[in-house]
Design a protein around this motif. Sequence first.
Motif, PDB file in Angstrom:
ATOM      1  N   ARG A  62     -10.141  -7.626  23.950  1.00 19.80           N
ATOM      2  CA  ARG A  62     -10.616  -6.549  22.848  1.00 19.80           C
ATOM      3  C   ARG A  62     -10.249  -7.149  21.379  1.00 19.80           C
ATOM      4  NH1 ARG A  62      -9.446  -0.348  23.529  1.00 19.80           N
ATOM      5  NH2 ARG A  62      -7.195  -1.168  22.902  1.00 19.80           N
ATOM      6  N   GLN A  63      -9.114  -7.795  21.215  1.00 23.33           N
ATOM      7  CA  GLN A  63      -8.780  -8.416  19.983  1.00 23.33           C
ATOM      8  C   GLN A  63      -8.318  -9.620  19.900  1.00 23.33           C
ATOM      9  OE1 GLN A  63      -5.747  -5.786  18.340  1.00 23.33           O
ATOM     10  NE2 GLN A  63      -5.851  -6.485  16.355  1.00 23.33           N
ATOM     11  N   THR A  64      -9.309 -10.482  20.257  1.00 27.78           N
ATOM     12  CA  THR A  64      -9.164 -11.928  20.440  1.00 27.78           C
ATOM     13  C   THR A  64      -8.357 -12.382  19.614  1.00 27.78           C
ATOM     14  OG1 THR A  64     -11.122 -12.649  19.402  1.00 27.78           O
ATOM     15  CG2 THR A  64     -11.456 -11.938  21.695  1.00 27.78           C
ATOM     16  N   ARG A  65      -8.200 -12.153  18.257  1.00 26.41           N
ATOM     17  CA  ARG A  65      -7.688 -12.956  17.324  1.00 26.41           C
ATOM     18  C   ARG A  65      -5.976 -12.721  17.248  1.00 26.41           C
ATOM     19  NH1 ARG A  65      -9.347 -11.559  12.259  1.00 26.41           N
ATOM     20  NH2 ARG A  65      -8.720 -13.546  11.676  1.00 26.41           N
ATOM     21  N   ILE A  66      -5.526 -11.562  18.208  1.00 28.82           N
ATOM     22  CA  ILE A  66      -4.162 -11.562  17.970  1.00 28.82           C
ATOM     23  C   ILE A  66      -3.290 -12.770  19.055  1.00 28.82           C
ATOM     24  CG2 ILE A  66      -3.854  -9.864  19.894  1.00 28.82           C
ATOM     25  CD1 ILE A  66      -2.006  -8.290  17.468  1.00 28.82           C
ATOM     26  N   SER A  67      -2.544 -13.197  18.495  1.00 29.80           N
ATOM     27  CA  SER A  67      -1.754 -14.505  19.053  1.00 29.80           C
ATOM     28  C   SER A  67      -0.886 -13.933  20.183  1.00 29.80           C
ATOM     29  CB  SER A  67      -1.362 -15.454  18.236  1.00 29.80           C
ATOM     30  OG  SER A  67      -0.447 -14.674  17.448  1.00 29.80           O
ATOM     31  N   VAL A  68      -0.161 -12.691  19.966  1.00 29.45           N
ATOM     32  CA  VAL A  68       0.861 -12.190  20.815  1.00 29.45           C
ATOM     33  C   VAL A  68       0.532 -10.577  21.034  1.00 29.45           C
ATOM     34  CG1 VAL A  68       3.118 -11.460  21.314  1.00 29.45           C
ATOM     35  CG2 VAL A  68       2.683 -13.548  19.842  1.00 29.45           C
ATOM     36  N   SER A  69      -0.026 -10.714  22.426  1.00 33.78           N
ATOM     37  CA  SER A  69      -0.445  -9.193  22.432  1.00 33.78           C
ATOM     38  C   SER A  69       0.108  -8.645  23.879  1.00 33.78           C
ATOM     39  CB  SER A  69      -2.188  -9.203  22.868  1.00 33.78           C
ATOM     40  OG  SER A  69      -2.242 -10.151  24.069  1.00 33.78           O
ATOM     41  N   LYS A  70      -0.050  -7.268  24.042  1.00 35.45           N
ATOM     42  CA  LYS A  70       0.633  -6.662  25.011  1.00 35.45           C
ATOM     43  C   LYS A  70      -0.245  -6.752  26.206  1.00 35.45           C
ATOM     44  CE  LYS A  70       3.724  -3.278  26.312  1.00 35.45           C
ATOM     45  NZ  LYS A  70       4.655  -2.087  25.906  1.00 35.45           N
ATOM     46  N   VAL A  71       0.554  -6.628  27.318  1.00 34.97           N
ATOM     47  CA  VAL A  71      -0.394  -6.571  28.555  1.00 34.97           C
ATOM     48  C   VAL A  71       0.164  -5.456  29.546  1.00 34.97           C
ATOM     49  CG1 VAL A  71      -0.617  -7.811  31.035  1.00 34.97           C
ATOM     50  CG2 VAL A  71      -0.695  -9.172  28.779  1.00 34.97           C
ATOM     51  N   SER A  72      -0.561  -4.568  29.996  1.00 32.31           N
ATOM     52  CA  SER A  72      -0.159  -3.418  30.599  1.00 32.31           C
ATOM     53  C   SER A  72       0.429  -3.651  31.946  1.00 32.31           C
ATOM     54  CB  SER A  72      -1.156  -2.103  30.484  1.00 32.31           C
ATOM     55  OG  SER A  72      -2.081  -2.557  31.826  1.00 32.31           O
ATOM     56  N   GLU A  73       1.244  -2.750  32.702  1.00 31.37           N
ATOM     57  CA  GLU A  73       1.605  -3.060  33.905  1.00 31.37           C
ATOM     58  C   GLU A  73       0.484  -3.278  34.778  1.00 31.37           C
ATOM     59  OE1 GLU A  73       4.132  -0.044  35.625  1.00 31.37           O
ATOM     60  OE2 GLU A  73       5.042  -1.620  36.899  1.00 31.37           O
TER      61      GLU A  73
END
Length: 288
Positions: free
Chosen positions: A257-268
């Motif tokens: 969804r937010q391709t530009r974020i370099s560190v993103s959260k991954v849900s379980e």
Amino acid sequence: MVKRKADKLEGVPLTDEPRRTSRRISQPVKQTEFESEAEEPSPPPMKKTTKAKKAAANKNPETSVAPAGKMPSKAVKATKKPEKNGNNPDIPTSTTGQQFWLMKAEPESRFEKGHDIKFSIDDLAAKTIPEPWDGIRAYVGMFAAAPERGNSHAKRRTARNNLRAMKNGDLAFFYHSSCKVPAIVGIMEIVEEHSPDPSAYDSSKPYFDPKSSPDDPKWSIVKVEFRQKFETPITLTQLKAFRAEDDSPLKNMDMLRQTRISVSKVSEGEWNFLTAVVEKNGEKIYGR
DNA sequence: GCCAACGTTGGC
DNA sequence: GCCAACGTTGGC
């Protein structure tokens, strides 16, 4: 933006006690409120001379899971409280408190301020000590850039805020970006929670930020260790195809969804879905 | 090289 | 505090 590897911090002595061994200058360390839980800044980078070692360690990058000796992480997994951080309140954390992340790096050469920032999963696999994930900077870190602007910005999901929400024992996908085949290529583990990013202080470095200083650090690093390289990466193309399916567990995946974020959260749920994809290829998954 | 998305800046 | 303009990311 992705992990910046222009700084060679890997020479920093690895000790089990948090780095406080040889600080070059005894600078008074005033923590910001954001850094209040962090330890002291890392010692200054020491130049690395272990190309050969790296090559040796790298000779078998196909190794799908880290060597047994490395497997038991020093991290403690089950004792974490749920993340109350606002970086992604709609995604529940797992019952154990373990969190999952996705961190990008560029596996192909690119130069910034004369430094090659290339950093691949093989580069990580070759490290023998925890690797500082540095160079996370503006454009994905508004909170840091303008904390004085008030807390309307505080809830934004930024790479830096995600870094600061990471706990020891969290796992992260290693993602190759800005390359021929962008893909999730493996797994690493957070082995040291956030601390100030010293690569911001050195004006010769690509990630120098004049607004950041040891007295008032603006940026953070965490330290990671290699855990697994996928024999069959999950490509960005596949990720998008999965997301397009009905009731896909990836519908709301942050990095899509937010391709530009370099560190993103991954849900379980996302983590379980994606690791199951890898398992279907016959690969064991680290931590299972 | 293009360009959509969105972070960042700065004027008001 | 809002928001328009600008700059960067990152896939294609």
